[in-house]
Design a protein around this motif. Sequence first.
Motif, mmCIF file in Angstrom:
data_model
loop_
_atom_site.group_PDB
_atom_site.id
_atom_site.type_symbol
_atom_site.label_atom_id
_atom_site.label_comp_id
_atom_site.label_asym_id
_atom_site.label_seq_id
_atom_site.Cartn_x
_atom_site.Cartn_y
_atom_site.Cartn_z
ATOM 1 N N SER A 98 9.276 5.763 -1.055
ATOM 2 C CA SER A 98 10.664 6.116 -1.362
ATOM 3 C C SER A 98 11.602 5.380 -0.411
ATOM 4 O O SER A 98 11.164 4.671 0.490
ATOM 5 N N HIS A 99 12.894 5.582 -0.599
ATOM 6 C CA HIS A 99 13.899 4.884 0.196
ATOM 7 C C HIS A 99 13.791 5.231 1.682
ATOM 8 O O HIS A 99 14.087 4.397 2.546
ATOM 9 N N ASP A 100 13.355 6.447 2.009
ATOM 10 C CA ASP A 100 13.215 6.830 3.417
ATOM 11 C C ASP A 100 11.869 6.411 4.021
ATOM 12 O O ASP A 100 11.579 6.706 5.171
ATOM 13 N N GLY A 101 11.020 5.714 3.252
ATOM 14 C CA GLY A 101 9.754 5.198 3.773
ATOM 15 C C GLY A 101 8.553 6.085 3.511
ATOM 16 O O GLY A 101 7.432 5.698 3.832
ATOM 17 N N ALA A 102 8.751 7.258 2.953
ATOM 18 C CA ALA A 102 7.629 8.167 2.692
ATOM 19 C C ALA A 102 6.823 7.663 1.499
ATOM 20 O O ALA A 102 7.367 7.129 0.530
ATOM 21 N N GLU A 103 5.519 7.840 1.565
ATOM 22 C CA GLU A 103 4.664 7.465 0.443
ATOM 23 C C GLU A 103 4.822 8.493 -0.662
ATOM 24 O O GLU A 103 4.641 9.684 -0.438
ATOM 25 N N VAL A 104 5.158 8.022 -1.861
ATOM 26 C CA VAL A 104 5.352 8.932 -2.989
ATOM 27 C C VAL A 104 4.296 8.734 -4.070
ATOM 28 O O VAL A 104 4.267 9.470 -5.048
ATOM 29 N N ARG A 131 11.230 9.416 -6.967
ATOM 30 C CA ARG A 131 11.702 8.072 -7.317
ATOM 31 C C ARG A 131 11.306 7.077 -6.223
ATOM 32 O O ARG A 131 11.682 7.237 -5.059
ATOM 33 N N PRO A 132 10.566 6.034 -6.598
ATOM 34 C CA PRO A 132 10.155 5.043 -5.594
ATOM 35 C C PRO A 132 11.253 4.024 -5.333
ATOM 36 O O PRO A 132 12.136 3.803 -6.165
ATOM 37 N N PHE A 133 11.193 3.420 -4.179
ATOM 38 C CA PHE A 133 12.109 2.351 -3.803
ATOM 39 C C PHE A 133 11.390 1.001 -3.843
ATOM 40 O O PHE A 133 11.974 -0.024 -4.144
ATOM 41 N N ILE A 134 10.083 1.021 -3.517
ATOM 42 C CA ILE A 134 9.308 -0.216 -3.428
ATOM 43 C C ILE A 134 7.857 0.071 -3.798
ATOM 44 O O ILE A 134 7.353 1.180 -3.604
ATOM 45 N N GLY A 135 7.186 -0.939 -4.343
ATOM 46 C CA GLY A 135 5.749 -0.897 -4.586
ATOM 47 C C GLY A 135 5.111 -1.999 -3.765
ATOM 48 O O GLY A 135 5.699 -3.062 -3.584
ATOM 49 N N GLU A 136 3.897 -1.761 -3.244
ATOM 50 C CA GLU A 136 3.277 -2.759 -2.379
ATOM 51 C C GLU A 136 1.763 -2.698 -2.456
ATOM 52 O O GLU A 136 1.188 -1.699 -2.861
ATOM 53 N N VAL A 137 1.127 -3.794 -2.028
ATOM 54 C CA VAL A 137 -0.327 -3.889 -1.933
ATOM 55 C C VAL A 137 -0.688 -3.631 -0.472
ATOM 56 O O VAL A 137 -0.275 -4.380 0.414
#
Length: 144
Positions: A98-104, A131-137
């Motif tokens: 999420s925008h605050d860095g927490a894993e959602v 709601r996610p802010f970013i997706g990553e590997v």
Amino acid sequence: MSETHATVAPDTPVFPPGRYGRRREPGRRRPLLLALVVAVVLALLGLGAAKLYTQYGDPTYQGEMISYTGITDSRVVVDFRVTVPPGGSATCLLRARSHDGAEVGHVEATVSAEPGQRHVRSRQEVPTSARPFIGEVLRCRPAG
């Protein structure tokens, strides 16, 4: 009064003859020989470690982020590329934050390369709890 000889230095102790065995002469130090032996042993150990790593070590499984799209309140779609050994497969951990860095949300995706190919391009949906802010590997490892 103790017996002293003219050939003995005044500060050298005099021991009774035959009582303590034969005294050894100080040996010559050979630091060059010792350094050479240590260098040879370290070189042999290094060669052995390199051979064993080449034979049994993990090949590289490298995951690269291409893009993340399709952001909604409950998912994000992650496009990524994985480098595997020729014809191999890998399991990659994908996560959404999420925008605050927490894993959602997170998901493991297994991808396989075509025979003779080293790169796999894949697209995976990551379900989320907010709601996610970013997706990553995060990482990729051998499948199995």
